[in-house]
Design a protein around this motif. Sequence first.
Motif, short mmCIF file in Angstrom:
data_model
loop_
_atom_site.label_atom_id
_atom_site.label_comp_id
_atom_site.label_asym_id
_atom_site.label_seq_id
_atom_site.Cartn_x
_atom_site.Cartn_y
_atom_site.Cartn_z
N ALA A 430 -3.52 -15.67 -4.39
CA ALA A 430 -4.35 -14.55 -4.85
C ALA A 430 -5.69 -14.53 -4.13
CB ALA A 430 -4.55 -14.62 -6.36
N ALA A 431 -6.28 -15.72 -3.93
CA ALA A 431 -7.54 -15.79 -3.19
C ALA A 431 -7.36 -15.33 -1.74
CB ALA A 431 -8.10 -17.21 -3.23
N GLY A 432 -6.23 -15.70 -1.13
CA GLY A 432 -5.97 -15.25 0.24
C GLY A 432 -5.82 -13.75 0.33
N GLN A 433 -5.13 -13.15 -0.64
CA GLN A 433 -4.99 -11.70 -0.63
C GLN A 433 -6.33 -11.00 -0.86
OE1 GLN A 433 -1.91 -11.26 -3.62
NE2 GLN A 433 -0.36 -10.89 -2.06
N ALA A 434 -7.15 -11.57 -1.75
CA ALA A 434 -8.47 -10.98 -1.98
C ALA A 434 -9.33 -11.04 -0.73
CB ALA A 434 -9.16 -11.69 -3.14
N MET A 435 -9.30 -12.16 -0.02
CA MET A 435 -10.07 -12.27 1.22
C MET A 435 -9.53 -11.31 2.28
SD MET A 435 -12.48 -14.39 0.70
CE MET A 435 -13.00 -14.68 2.39
N THR A 436 -8.23 -11.09 2.29
CA THR A 436 -7.66 -10.15 3.26
C THR A 436 -8.13 -8.73 3.00
OG1 THR A 436 -5.71 -11.57 3.46
CG2 THR A 436 -5.51 -9.30 4.25
N LEU A 437 -8.26 -8.35 1.73
CA LEU A 437 -8.71 -7.00 1.41
C LEU A 437 -10.13 -6.74 1.89
CD1 LEU A 437 -7.27 -6.54 -2.20
CD2 LEU A 437 -6.44 -5.52 -0.09
N LEU A 438 -10.94 -7.80 2.00
CA LEU A 438 -12.31 -7.61 2.47
C LEU A 438 -12.35 -7.17 3.93
CD1 LEU A 438 -14.07 -10.70 0.83
CD2 LEU A 438 -14.07 -8.33 0.05
N SER A 478 1.59 -9.80 -6.24
CA SER A 478 1.57 -9.64 -4.79
C SER A 478 1.63 -8.16 -4.40
CB SER A 478 2.75 -10.39 -4.19
OG SER A 478 2.86 -10.15 -2.80
N LEU A 479 2.48 -7.39 -5.08
CA LEU A 479 2.59 -5.96 -4.78
C LEU A 479 1.31 -5.22 -5.14
CD1 LEU A 479 4.39 -3.61 -3.88
CD2 LEU A 479 5.21 -3.44 -6.24
N LEU A 480 0.60 -5.70 -6.16
CA LEU A 480 -0.65 -5.05 -6.56
C LEU A 480 -1.66 -5.07 -5.42
CD1 LEU A 480 -2.49 -3.78 -8.71
CD2 LEU A 480 -3.08 -6.11 -9.43
N ALA A 481 -1.80 -6.20 -4.73
CA ALA A 481 -2.76 -6.30 -3.63
C ALA A 481 -2.40 -5.32 -2.51
CB ALA A 481 -2.81 -7.73 -3.11
N THR A 482 -1.11 -5.23 -2.19
CA THR A 482 -0.70 -4.31 -1.12
C THR A 482 -0.93 -2.86 -1.53
OG1 THR A 482 0.99 -5.92 -0.51
CG2 THR A 482 1.18 -3.72 0.43
N CYS A 483 -0.67 -2.53 -2.80
CA CYS A 483 -0.91 -1.16 -3.26
C CYS A 483 -2.39 -0.81 -3.22
CB CYS A 483 -0.34 -0.99 -4.67
SG CYS A 483 1.46 -1.00 -4.75
N VAL A 484 -3.24 -1.77 -3.54
CA VAL A 484 -4.68 -1.54 -3.43
C VAL A 484 -5.06 -1.24 -1.99
CG1 VAL A 484 -6.94 -2.65 -3.62
CG2 VAL A 484 -5.28 -2.89 -5.46
N ALA A 485 -4.46 -1.97 -1.05
CA ALA A 485 -4.73 -1.70 0.37
C ALA A 485 -4.27 -0.31 0.77
CB ALA A 485 -4.05 -2.76 1.23
N LEU A 486 -3.09 0.10 0.31
CA LEU A 486 -2.60 1.44 0.65
C LEU A 486 -3.48 2.53 0.05
CD1 LEU A 486 1.23 0.89 0.16
CD2 LEU A 486 0.04 1.22 2.33
N ALA A 487 -3.99 2.29 -1.15
CA ALA A 487 -4.86 3.29 -1.77
C ALA A 487 -6.24 3.33 -1.13
CB ALA A 487 -4.99 3.01 -3.26
N MET A 488 -6.73 2.20 -0.63
CA MET A 488 -8.06 2.16 -0.03
C MET A 488 -8.06 2.73 1.37
SD MET A 488 -9.43 -1.57 -1.28
CE MET A 488 -10.76 -1.51 -0.07
N VAL A 489 -7.14 2.29 2.20
CA VAL A 489 -7.10 2.73 3.61
C VAL A 489 -5.68 3.18 3.91
CG1 VAL A 489 -7.58 2.11 6.00
CG2 VAL A 489 -8.88 1.03 4.16
#
Length: 762
Positions: A430-438, A478-489
């Motif tokens: 989860a920390a790795g996915q959060a850092m990736t979103l930055l 895991s899917l939540l982080a990817t969906c956040v990325a799709l919604a942001m960019v």
Amino acid sequence: MNRTDDRLVPALLLCAQAVVWPGVPLVRGAVPPASALLTATLVAGVVVAALVLRRTRPVAALIVVAAACALGAGPLPAGAMAVLGTAGAALAVFTVAIGRDAFTAVLCVTALALWQLGQGISLHGLSERDGLDMVLTAVLYAASCGAGLFTRRARRARQAAGRLLERAETERHRLPAAERRRMERELHDISAHHLTAVVVTVGAALGLRDRRPELASEALEFAAGTGHEVVRALGAVRAPAPSRAESSPPEEQLRDLVAGFRRLGQRVDCEIDPLPDGVVAEAAYGIVREALTNVVRYAPGAHTTLLCRYGETRTEIAVTSTAPPAGAVAHGAGLGGGRGQGLLRSRAREAGGTVHSGPTADGGWEVRAVLPGRTATAVEPSAPRSYRVAQVVAAAGLILQPLLPALIIRPDDISSGTEVSAGVFFALLAAGQAMTLLWLRRAPRTAYAMLLGLALLWPVAMAVGNYRGPVLLPSALSLLATCVALAMVPARSAAYRSTTVLLVVLVHTAAAATAVLARGATASTWTVIAGITAGVALTVTAAQLAGVRRTRHRQAGDRAHDERLAAWTEEAVRDAWIERHRIAAGLEGTVFARTADMVAEAEAGRLDATAARAREALAAMRALLDTVPQSGSGPELRPQPTLQALDLLAHHLRATGRDIDIRLTDRVPRHLPTAVDLAAYHAAETLLAAGGEEPSLLELDVETDTLTLTATGIPRASGTAVREGLTARAAALGGTLTSGPGGTVHLRLPLTTARDDEEGQR
């Protein structure tokens, strides 16, 4: 949000908490003890009170909520603080992200998550369920912080856009008056220096004609030369050059102001950055003038320092004076009207800034103003380094506090087990996915690749950590982080968007199906894969559509803002151009004709007639000056701006914070074919309106009967709407439009075709 809303949300959380506990136990017939009800009431009262006041002290409210829930969780049964401890803390985190800077928000979230993690480890260890709970809590806090920062950034963007529109509207009303004052001032200088000198010189030669006849020839030569100079000067008044070098910049005006006070005996040191024309420059000039005037009045002889810094987000002005020297007499102490401080504040407020004044530690006086900068964003004070250090130290102390009991535990009491819980792996992923979103906005493709790679590791973490909880929960995180990325960019092009969605669906379906099949399923393998694929596809498509909709909404808002700004720019330039045209019409009909007659009489050697024509030209100039302030008194003529209005366009755009420069080579004639003149101006207006905060340069040149407009530093010039508008203007005259790298555009308009069309119409 008003106070009623601030009270409503905590009240709703309190009701939800009452439903969860003690509502559910009461429905089941289990009555909680009175001590537990009393403790829960006290804790809930403290939490709700802190949440009601969260906007005034967001960080303090977060600390109170976290501490109260942690203290109440000990004596209370499970679930007694579930809603207030999670949703209440998330609401406090959201408020911190909105009301404080990003550093403070991220530090608070990190400290809170690590503090709760340390507390859980020190009390219960890190089991599989506890680790997953910590991951879910951290995800909730991170989502709240991200939503708050996003809201804060969107709010600041709206405020900056509003301030830019306010500045443009102010300049829209100011530009015509400024143009009228400029022409009035320059016409006055011409009449006061040139024509008056001719009248005086020729009059003196007439009076001394009998005794000194040689003065007549000198006077005639002077009248002819000065007449030609007047004609050139009047031409410059009608069409000044748009380059910065031709006008007196605001920083030079400030230096001239300082030089004037130095001539009065004041010791003034100054450091002045280049400033744009407009409201900010006028406010800066007025504040500095008032501050230096007060020094002369109340502290004559004091050493004064002027600092003027123009930056991206703010313009800082500081006028600091020391104590007056011993024995200095303030002769002007009683000359003030007591309105100086009010005028200072009003000047700063009209420009969108603030001003503060007060004594210094050494007995002097300081006036400090903060005005908008180039980007017209909100003026916010930066935190000092000592404050940041104090924040980090406090957060570190809070994080280490739960680990202090470990210092007094004997080594033989510590478990020697080597098994690692699945919660640890989940926390790391989860920390790795959060850092990736930055890094999503800077490198979207790399970020998507990392998110998909981490998604494949979640089934591995479940197997290695011997996870026995809900099988789809880790895959959902895991899917939540990817969906956040799709919604942001979201992906820009349709093809890339489809490819991205397909790849995301395949990877997450493979990860979830692997986890489910490894655990064992009663349904067939293809049924599991089909169900997971449908669920993942629906979720990913919804996130992608939400991102596309948000992007379109933002682009529509940006277009509306740009159109409104362009409309006000067009109106400002048009009104100022009408003022110039009105005054220039008076020059054409009176002053130019009288000056030309004066030159002709002087070159013919007729001294008496030269004197008469010079007086007529001077009288015509003074009559024109008397009619200059009468805006709108001329005929209802609304001419379209041409390339001679580029200086007005440049002046308006610079006043709104744009960094632009317009250059015309000597090969560009003053009179162009009307169709080319109008098309070239509107093309320049379109190109410069499409520019952003980057420095923009517009160059005009004529070569082989072709007018070339070269614009650099305008990345949005390659947009569809801008290109279509420019292509239509070029095609109407037989021209061409080409673009190059770095936002470079070349527009070529032939002059011969336009001349032939005009001659055919005649």
